[in-house]
Design an enzyme around this catalytic site. Structure first.
Site, PDB file in Angstrom:
ATOM      1  N   ILE A   1      17.035   5.995  66.982  1.00  8.77           N
ATOM      2  CA  ILE A   1      16.090   4.940  67.336  1.00  8.77           C
ATOM      3  C   ILE A   1      15.293   5.507  68.501  1.00  8.77           C
ATOM      4  O   ILE A   1      15.857   6.001  69.476  1.00  8.77           O
ATOM      5  CB  ILE A   1      16.790   3.615  67.708  1.00  8.77           C
ATOM      6  CG1 ILE A   1      15.751   2.544  68.081  1.00  8.77           C
ATOM      7  CG2 ILE A   1      17.840   3.778  68.796  1.00  8.77           C
ATOM      8  CD1 ILE A   1      16.337   1.142  68.246  1.00  8.77           C
ATOM      9  N   SER A   2      13.983   5.513  68.370  1.00  5.29           N
ATOM     10  CA  SER A   2      13.132   6.209  69.331  1.00  5.29           C
ATOM     11  C   SER A   2      13.217   5.607  70.726  1.00  5.29           C
ATOM     12  O   SER A   2      13.520   4.423  70.908  1.00  5.29           O
ATOM     13  CB  SER A   2      11.669   6.185  68.868  1.00  5.29           C
ATOM     14  OG  SER A   2      11.498   6.950  67.706  1.00  5.29           O
TER      15      SER A   2
END
Length: 221
Positions: A68-69
């Site tokens: 997840i960025s």
């Protein structure tokens, strides 16, 4: 990966406000991007035991070799996109679905494609339960999605070796493509604006580190 129970309370809202301040201090100025970050409960993408990680400005593993960025990275790409309400946006690399939620909060119509089947199956089931509705696809996003083209905006959330030609072709005149381009370790963020059917303007920004883009115009399978 996803929380077993979706609950957004005083504490998590406070943590999110602090995260927004961090991102703003790093240079994000688009109020609509900041509002979207403030509105999306990022802890929903984390197991409850990992709540402390949800509102740190860092990337986090989500399985299948994906992450997840980092919230700042999501905000940076979203700001470069210049999203307008009603824009039809193609997102290449659904991942956890967090970036898609940010775009939906900004009033976009999102078509998102994920290479990894397991992530696709997971995200397409969970996001609607959170109240976020996009068109979910599974396949090789490096080739775009011709049947849904043309797009007002295209965002790529994985590092590409080059800017794939099909993505430029599927962009409307006046449209914007944001994509990280480089090697497997580091990529420069690139913003492409389609000026005319056969004319583009390209600008490069800071270095980032994304997982590799898979597919025909990426790093293979």
């Amino acid at each position: 990966m996803f929380a077993a129970v979706f609950e957004d309370n005083y504490r998590t809202k406070g943590l999110r406000r602090n995260l927004v301040k961090q991102i703003e201090n790093k240079g994000i100025r688009d109020a609509r991007v900041l509002d979207a970050i403030n509105n999306v409960p990022r802890h929903y993408f984390f197991d409850q035991a990992l709540l402390e990680h949800a509102y740190q400005d860092k990337a986090f593993p989500i399985g299948e070799g994906q992450t997840i960025s980092q919230p700042y990275t999501v905000a940076f790409q979203s700001e470069l996109l210049e999203v307008e309400p009603g824009n039809k946006i193609l997102e290449i690399g659904t991942g956890s679905g967090y970036q898609a939620c940010i775009l939906l909060e900004m009033g976009a119509k999102v078509i998102t494609i994920e290479y990894q089947k397991k992530l696709y199956e997971q995200t397409r089931k969970v996001l609607p339960k959170m109240g976020y509705h996009a068109t979910f696809l599974q396949g090789d996003g490096s080739q775009g999605v011709p049947r849904h083209a043309p797009f007002d905006r295209i965002i790529v959330t994985a590092g590409a070796p080059v800017v794939p030609k099909p993505l430029i072709e599927q962009l409307k005149v006046g449209g914007i493509l944001v994509i990280p381009v480089g090697d497997n370790e580091r990529q420069k963020m690139v913003k492409v604006k389609k000026i005319e059917e056969n004319k583009i303007a390209k600008k490069e920004y800071d270095l980032f580190s994304f997982v590799p883009l898979k597919g025909k115009h990426g790093w293979g399978n």
